[in-house]
Design a protein around this motif. Structure first.
Motif, short mmCIF file in Angstrom:
data_model
loop_
_atom_site.label_atom_id
_atom_site.label_comp_id
_atom_site.label_asym_id
_atom_site.label_seq_id
_atom_site.Cartn_x
_atom_site.Cartn_y
_atom_site.Cartn_z
N VAL A 141 11.79 2.52 -1.25
CA VAL A 141 13.21 2.49 -0.87
C VAL A 141 14.09 2.89 -2.06
O VAL A 141 13.68 2.79 -3.21
N SER A 142 15.29 3.31 -1.72
CA SER A 142 16.36 3.48 -2.70
C SER A 142 17.45 2.50 -2.29
O SER A 142 17.86 2.48 -1.12
N GLY A 143 17.90 1.68 -3.19
CA GLY A 143 18.92 0.70 -2.84
C GLY A 143 18.31 -0.62 -2.40
O GLY A 143 17.28 -1.04 -2.93
N GLU A 144 18.95 -1.26 -1.41
CA GLU A 144 18.49 -2.56 -0.94
C GLU A 144 17.12 -2.49 -0.28
O GLU A 144 16.81 -1.53 0.42
N LEU A 145 16.34 -3.54 -0.50
CA LEU A 145 15.01 -3.65 0.10
C LEU A 145 15.09 -4.55 1.34
O LEU A 145 15.34 -5.75 1.21
N PRO A 146 14.92 -4.00 2.54
CA PRO A 146 14.92 -4.84 3.74
C PRO A 146 13.55 -5.49 3.94
O PRO A 146 12.52 -4.84 3.80
N LEU A 147 13.56 -6.78 4.25
CA LEU A 147 12.32 -7.53 4.48
C LEU A 147 12.36 -8.15 5.88
O LEU A 147 13.41 -8.62 6.32
N THR A 148 11.22 -8.15 6.52
CA THR A 148 11.10 -8.78 7.83
C THR A 148 9.88 -9.69 7.81
O THR A 148 8.79 -9.26 7.45
N LEU A 149 10.09 -10.93 8.19
CA LEU A 149 8.99 -11.88 8.32
C LEU A 149 8.89 -12.26 9.79
O LEU A 149 9.85 -12.76 10.38
N THR A 150 7.73 -12.00 10.38
CA THR A 150 7.48 -12.38 11.76
C THR A 150 6.53 -13.56 11.73
O THR A 150 5.45 -13.49 11.13
N VAL A 151 6.95 -14.67 12.34
CA VAL A 151 6.13 -15.88 12.40
C VAL A 151 5.62 -16.02 13.82
O VAL A 151 6.40 -16.00 14.77
N TYR A 152 4.31 -16.15 13.96
CA TYR A 152 3.66 -16.22 15.26
C TYR A 152 3.20 -17.65 15.56
O TYR A 152 2.63 -18.30 14.68
N ASN A 153 3.44 -18.11 16.76
CA ASN A 153 2.93 -19.39 17.23
C ASN A 153 1.59 -19.09 17.91
O ASN A 153 1.55 -18.60 19.02
N VAL A 154 0.51 -19.40 17.22
CA VAL A 154 -0.82 -19.12 17.76
C VAL A 154 -1.42 -20.35 18.43
O VAL A 154 -2.57 -20.34 18.85
N THR A 206 17.68 -8.97 2.97
CA THR A 206 17.58 -7.85 2.04
C THR A 206 17.63 -8.38 0.61
O THR A 206 18.20 -9.45 0.35
N LEU A 207 17.02 -7.63 -0.29
CA LEU A 207 17.04 -7.96 -1.71
C LEU A 207 17.55 -6.76 -2.49
O LEU A 207 17.22 -5.61 -2.15
N ASN A 208 18.31 -7.02 -3.53
CA ASN A 208 18.72 -5.98 -4.47
C ASN A 208 17.85 -6.11 -5.70
O ASN A 208 17.93 -7.12 -6.41
N LEU A 209 17.01 -5.12 -5.93
CA LEU A 209 16.08 -5.15 -7.06
C LEU A 209 16.29 -3.92 -7.92
O LEU A 209 16.63 -2.85 -7.40
N PRO A 210 16.06 -4.03 -9.24
CA PRO A 210 16.12 -2.84 -10.08
C PRO A 210 14.95 -1.91 -9.75
O PRO A 210 13.96 -2.33 -9.13
N ALA A 211 15.05 -0.67 -10.17
CA ALA A 211 13.98 0.30 -9.92
C ALA A 211 12.67 -0.22 -10.51
O ALA A 211 12.65 -0.81 -11.60
N GLY A 212 11.57 -0.03 -9.76
CA GLY A 212 10.27 -0.47 -10.24
C GLY A 212 9.28 -0.65 -9.11
O GLY A 212 9.58 -0.42 -7.94
N GLU A 213 8.05 -1.06 -9.49
CA GLU A 213 6.96 -1.34 -8.55
C GLU A 213 6.82 -2.85 -8.45
O GLU A 213 6.72 -3.53 -9.47
N TYR A 214 6.77 -3.36 -7.22
CA TYR A 214 6.74 -4.80 -7.02
C TYR A 214 5.74 -5.22 -5.96
O TYR A 214 5.46 -4.47 -5.03
N MET A 215 5.25 -6.45 -6.11
CA MET A 215 4.53 -7.16 -5.05
C MET A 215 5.49 -8.22 -4.54
O MET A 215 6.03 -9.00 -5.32
#
Length: 150
Positions: A41-54, A119-128
């Motif tokens: 991505v360039s700019g904000e990093l969108p994150l989605t967490l899906t939680v499943y009821n199993v 969303t997260l605002n992160l500096p340029a780089g590689e992340y886990m």
């Protein structure tokens, strides 16, 4: 409306109190989670967490706001710099915020799911990015994702 919200909160707290919740936040077999984000991505990093009821019955999922996560209720995340494992988010030296004390309470049908985004605002780089849902004494972890921010 206020009375019904109090009744719902009481019902959730009662069900959580009657459930056998481990003293440590351990993964719970009735839930699973999946974290997703764009690979690059360039700019904000969108994150989605899906939680499943199993599990086999409808369940409540309750999440308080986290003072170290910009008052987000879910997903909670930790961002590590690839190669160094330095924690980038939440900033280790940041002061906790004063957050509203409300709960994000959702009912998840048996076999169903619920989606949380942020969303997260992160500096340029590689992340886990590690992500999870925590609420009601339960930790529902997701597999980490690797992202590049340009």
């Amino acid at each position: 409306m206020k009375r019904s919200m109090l009744a719902l909160t009481a019902a959730v707290l009662s069900s959580l109190a009657s459930a056998q919740i481990p003293s440590k936040l351990a993964p719970v077999p009735s839930w699973s989670a999946e974290l997703s984000a764009p690979r690059s991505v360039s700019g904000e990093l969108p994150l989605t967490l899906t939680v499943y009821n199993v599990g086999g019955k409808d369940l409540f999922l309750a999440a308080p706001r986290d003072s170290r996560q910009n008052c987000a209720a879910a997903p909670l995340v930790r961002v590590l710099e690839v190669g160094t494992r330095r924690v980038v988010y939440p900033a280790p030296d940041a002061e906790p915020l004063l957050c509203a004390q409300d709960l994000d309470i959702r009912t998840v049908a048996a076999g169903g799911s619920v989606v949380y985004t942020r969303t997260l605002n992160l500096p340029a780089g590689e992340y886990m990015v590690e992500g999870w849902h925590t609420g009601g004494g339960q930790k529902v972890p997701a597999q980490p994702v690797r992202v590049t921010v340009r």
